[in-house]
Motif scaffolding. Structure first.
Motif, PDB file in Angstrom:
ATOM      1  N   LEU A  76     134.094 -19.199  60.345  1.00 34.03           N
ATOM      2  CA  LEU A  76     133.494 -20.661  60.480  1.00 34.03           C
ATOM      3  C   LEU A  76     132.018 -20.315  59.702  1.00 34.03           C
ATOM      4  O   LEU A  76     131.530 -20.812  58.685  1.00 34.03           O
ATOM      5  CB  LEU A  76     133.039 -22.145  61.211  1.00 34.03           C
ATOM      6  CG  LEU A  76     134.979 -22.631  61.233  1.00 34.03           C
ATOM      7  CD1 LEU A  76     134.922 -24.129  61.649  1.00 34.03           C
ATOM      8  CD2 LEU A  76     135.469 -23.003  59.387  1.00 34.03           C
ATOM      9  N   TYR A  77     131.102 -19.864  60.675  1.00 30.32           N
ATOM     10  CA  TYR A  77     129.731 -19.496  61.102  1.00 30.32           C
ATOM     11  C   TYR A  77     129.615 -18.600  59.823  1.00 30.32           C
ATOM     12  O   TYR A  77     128.694 -18.132  58.916  1.00 30.32           O
ATOM     13  CB  TYR A  77     129.237 -19.524  61.943  1.00 30.32           C
ATOM     14  CG  TYR A  77     128.586 -20.423  62.947  1.00 30.32           C
ATOM     15  CD1 TYR A  77     127.632 -20.815  62.223  1.00 30.32           C
ATOM     16  CD2 TYR A  77     129.173 -20.506  63.928  1.00 30.32           C
ATOM     17  CE1 TYR A  77     126.787 -22.093  63.220  1.00 30.32           C
ATOM     18  CE2 TYR A  77     128.899 -22.215  64.826  1.00 30.32           C
ATOM     19  CZ  TYR A  77     127.553 -21.967  64.460  1.00 30.32           C
ATOM     20  OH  TYR A  77     126.628 -23.250  64.995  1.00 30.32           O
ATOM     21  N   ASN A 123     125.792 -28.596  56.160  1.00 27.67           N
ATOM     22  CA  ASN A 123     126.188 -27.059  57.181  1.00 27.67           C
ATOM     23  C   ASN A 123     126.815 -27.650  58.454  1.00 27.67           C
ATOM     24  O   ASN A 123     126.786 -28.703  59.011  1.00 27.67           O
ATOM     25  CB  ASN A 123     125.692 -26.150  57.180  1.00 27.67           C
ATOM     26  CG  ASN A 123     125.487 -24.778  56.657  1.00 27.67           C
ATOM     27  OD1 ASN A 123     126.624 -24.651  57.731  1.00 27.67           O
ATOM     28  ND2 ASN A 123     124.376 -24.371  56.334  1.00 27.67           N
ATOM     29  N   LEU A 124     127.066 -26.309  59.135  1.00 24.79           N
ATOM     30  CA  LEU A 124     127.157 -26.586  60.316  1.00 24.79           C
ATOM     31  C   LEU A 124     125.986 -26.950  61.652  1.00 24.79           C
ATOM     32  O   LEU A 124     125.142 -26.574  61.075  1.00 24.79           O
ATOM     33  CB  LEU A 124     128.140 -24.790  61.193  1.00 24.79           C
ATOM     34  CG  LEU A 124     128.913 -24.619  59.857  1.00 24.79           C
ATOM     35  CD1 LEU A 124     130.112 -23.567  61.076  1.00 24.79           C
ATOM     36  CD2 LEU A 124     130.864 -26.038  61.058  1.00 24.79           C
ATOM     37  N   TYR A 125     126.107 -27.187  62.264  1.00 22.45           N
ATOM     38  CA  TYR A 125     125.058 -27.582  63.484  1.00 22.45           C
ATOM     39  C   TYR A 125     124.466 -25.545  63.823  1.00 22.45           C
ATOM     40  O   TYR A 125     124.643 -24.883  63.807  1.00 22.45           O
ATOM     41  CB  TYR A 125     125.851 -27.470  65.086  1.00 22.45           C
ATOM     42  CG  TYR A 125     125.738 -29.049  65.376  1.00 22.45           C
ATOM     43  CD1 TYR A 125     124.998 -30.545  65.112  1.00 22.45           C
ATOM     44  CD2 TYR A 125     127.304 -29.516  65.458  1.00 22.45           C
ATOM     45  CE1 TYR A 125     124.694 -31.378  65.445  1.00 22.45           C
ATOM     46  CE2 TYR A 125     127.367 -31.120  65.071  1.00 22.45           C
ATOM     47  CZ  TYR A 125     126.438 -31.842  65.602  1.00 22.45           C
ATOM     48  OH  TYR A 125     126.590 -33.007  64.654  1.00 22.45           O
ATOM     49  N   GLU A 126     123.396 -25.789  63.715  1.00 23.48           N
ATOM     50  CA  GLU A 126     122.566 -24.801  63.984  1.00 23.48           C
ATOM     51  C   GLU A 126     122.177 -23.564  65.011  1.00 23.48           C
ATOM     52  O   GLU A 126     122.647 -22.770  65.236  1.00 23.48           O
ATOM     53  CB  GLU A 126     120.858 -24.984  63.365  1.00 23.48           C
ATOM     54  CG  GLU A 126     119.825 -24.488  63.596  1.00 23.48           C
ATOM     55  CD  GLU A 126     118.331 -23.849  63.310  1.00 23.48           C
ATOM     56  OE1 GLU A 126     117.903 -23.287  63.312  1.00 23.48           O
ATOM     57  OE2 GLU A 126     117.821 -25.380  63.050  1.00 23.48           O
ATOM     58  N   ASP A 130     126.285 -26.410  70.263  1.00 27.30           N
ATOM     59  CA  ASP A 130     126.127 -27.815  69.430  1.00 27.30           C
ATOM     60  C   ASP A 130     127.667 -27.924  68.801  1.00 27.30           C
ATOM     61  O   ASP A 130     128.099 -29.151  68.116  1.00 27.30           O
ATOM     62  CB  ASP A 130     125.341 -27.911  68.346  1.00 27.30           C
ATOM     63  CG  ASP A 130     123.716 -28.493  69.674  1.00 27.30           C
ATOM     64  OD1 ASP A 130     124.139 -28.675  70.744  1.00 27.30           O
ATOM     65  OD2 ASP A 130     122.678 -28.420  69.235  1.00 27.30           O
ATOM     66  N   GLU A 131     128.081 -26.910  67.521  1.00 24.08           N
ATOM     67  CA  GLU A 131     128.973 -27.095  67.207  1.00 24.08           C
ATOM     68  C   GLU A 131     130.021 -26.787  68.309  1.00 24.08           C
ATOM     69  O   GLU A 131     131.191 -27.663  67.366  1.00 24.08           O
ATOM     70  CB  GLU A 131     129.104 -26.078  66.186  1.00 24.08           C
ATOM     71  CG  GLU A 131     130.043 -26.050  65.618  1.00 24.08           C
ATOM     72  CD  GLU A 131     129.717 -26.804  63.761  1.00 24.08           C
ATOM     73  OE1 GLU A 131     130.820 -27.137  63.783  1.00 24.08           O
ATOM     74  OE2 GLU A 131     128.952 -26.880  63.691  1.00 24.08           O
ATOM     75  N   ILE A 132     130.664 -25.827  68.861  1.00 23.83           N
ATOM     76  CA  ILE A 132     131.709 -25.810  70.150  1.00 23.83           C
ATOM     77  C   ILE A 132     131.910 -27.570  70.687  1.00 23.83           C
ATOM     78  O   ILE A 132     133.187 -28.055  71.105  1.00 23.83           O
ATOM     79  CB  ILE A 132     130.915 -25.108  70.982  1.00 23.83           C
ATOM     80  CG1 ILE A 132     131.320 -23.388  70.605  1.00 23.83           C
ATOM     81  CG2 ILE A 132     131.845 -24.796  72.200  1.00 23.83           C
ATOM     82  CD1 ILE A 132     132.160 -23.013  69.557  1.00 23.83           C
ATOM     83  N   ASN A 133     130.592 -28.233  71.630  1.00 25.39           N
ATOM     84  CA  ASN A 133     130.593 -29.220  71.777  1.00 25.39           C
ATOM     85  C   ASN A 133     131.461 -30.201  70.170  1.00 25.39           C
ATOM     86  O   ASN A 133     131.794 -31.355  71.205  1.00 25.39           O
ATOM     87  CB  ASN A 133     129.096 -29.951  72.684  1.00 25.39           C
ATOM     88  CG  ASN A 133     128.791 -29.107  73.733  1.00 25.39           C
ATOM     89  OD1 ASN A 133     130.034 -28.573  74.026  1.00 25.39           O
ATOM     90  ND2 ASN A 133     127.924 -28.700  73.574  1.00 25.39           N
ATOM     91  N   HIS A 134     130.731 -30.589  69.091  1.00 26.90           N
ATOM     92  CA  HIS A 134     131.508 -31.236  68.278  1.00 26.90           C
ATOM     93  C   HIS A 134     133.129 -30.437  68.345  1.00 26.90           C
ATOM     94  O   HIS A 134     133.616 -31.857  67.970  1.00 26.90           O
ATOM     95  CB  HIS A 134     131.123 -30.681  67.407  1.00 26.90           C
ATOM     96  CG  HIS A 134     131.776 -31.518  66.149  1.00 26.90           C
ATOM     97  ND1 HIS A 134     131.107 -33.145  65.733  1.00 26.90           N
ATOM     98  CD2 HIS A 134     131.631 -30.982  64.873  1.00 26.90           C
ATOM     99  CE1 HIS A 134     132.023 -33.345  64.637  1.00 26.90           C
ATOM    100  NE2 HIS A 134     132.452 -31.938  63.969  1.00 26.90           N
ATOM    101  N   ILE A 135     134.063 -29.321  68.328  1.00 32.40           N
ATOM    102  CA  ILE A 135     134.792 -29.507  67.957  1.00 32.40           C
ATOM    103  C   ILE A 135     136.183 -29.744  69.484  1.00 32.40           C
ATOM    104  O   ILE A 135     136.402 -30.236  68.545  1.00 32.40           O
ATOM    105  CB  ILE A 135     134.653 -27.475  67.711  1.00 32.40           C
ATOM    106  CG1 ILE A 135     134.453 -26.895  66.435  1.00 32.40           C
ATOM    107  CG2 ILE A 135     136.621 -27.199  67.804  1.00 32.40           C
ATOM    108  CD1 ILE A 135     134.679 -25.750  66.737  1.00 32.40           C
TER     109      ILE A 135
END
Length: 267
Positions: free
Chosen positions: A123-124, A138-141, A145-150
């Protein structure tokens, strides 16, 4: 899942084990001692549920009219009619317990499935293209943080709603090519269609193919006949795509303090 274990002391009046067997093609055991490593339990008995917890077996509680669902808080699901249960439904319960992403749909060219943590890197890559993110969030920078969101999304969105934004995989390449799905926005009584595809997939009819399948799934599986989509006015290509799908322009609206054009689909 290889085996479903039935440990039921009392059946509801309209239920029968024979009815269950007619609707499933799974191996059935009536004893938890005969379990395999790929098993899922359906029980109305607290003691049997406790054994399943110790053995690491996922289970659903069968509501027989005498037991209390609140006494089975660890159960993934509650079942009040086993005669109509299908093997597909039980397999999905097992997959949810094991953290296996559900395959939602297949089209001629794509597989639509739930997101996993392992999808983050791909995804990145897709979101690094400024043409892709020009009109979308956009995704988390920070990757963590993006992993935690997923992880939270899988736990809360999929677990409770059984729909959301999914991953789109190309059958030809096996690679993730985008995201698409339906979701409910906070504080609004609407279900929305969302989508994002890598630039290499644009102009090939893939987005239309995937989104048409999702619209049909929303109606057939969840009874959702009205969908909305919000697009910034400059995003001409997405607006054309929505019109091809049967969406109609409604009005300009503010969503989360941002101005969008609202489109509506009503089957």
């Amino acid at each position: 899942m290889k085996t479903v274990i039935l440990s039921i002391n009392k059946l509801n009046e309209d239920d029968s084990v024979e009815g269950f067997l007619e609707h499933t093609k799974l191996n059935v055991s009536h004893s938890i001692s005969d379990r395999t490593d790929e098993a899922f339990l359906v029980t109305d008995n607290r003691q049997t549920a406790d054994i399943a917890l110790k053995l690491g077996i996922g289970f659903a509680v069968y509501i027989n009219g005498e037991n209390d669902p609140s006494d089975f808080k660890e159960a993934l699901y509650c079942i009040d009619n086993i005669s109509t249960m299908t093997d597909d439904a039980l397999v999905k319960m097992y997959e949810r317990f094991e953290g296996i992403p559900w395959t939602i749909l297949e089209t001629d060219r794509c597989i639509i499935r739930e997101i996993t943590v392992e999808d983050a890197d791909r995804l990145y890559e897709i979101y690094s293209d400024k043409d892709v993110t020009r009109y979308i969030e956009n995704l988390y920078e920070n990757r963590e943080d993006e992993i935690n969101h997923i992880i939270k999304y899988i736990t809360h969105q999929y677990r409770f709603y059984e729909y959301g934004m999914w991953i789109v995989v190309s059958k030809e390449t096996g690679s993730v090519i985008g995201r698409a799905g339906i979701f409910d926005r906070d504080n609004q009584d609407t279900t929305e269609l969302g989508f994002m595809f890598e630039k290499a997939s644009w102009g090939k009819g893939i987005a239309k193919e995937v989104l048409m399948a999702i619209i049909g799934y929303a109606k057939e599986e969840h009874g959702i006949e009205r969908l909305y989509a919000h697009v910034v006015s400059e995003n001409v290509n997405s607006k054309k795509l929505l019109e091809k799908l049967g969406f109609k322009y409604v009005s300009e609206v503010k969503v989360d303090d941002n101005l969008f054009e609202r489109y509506e689909y009503n089957s």
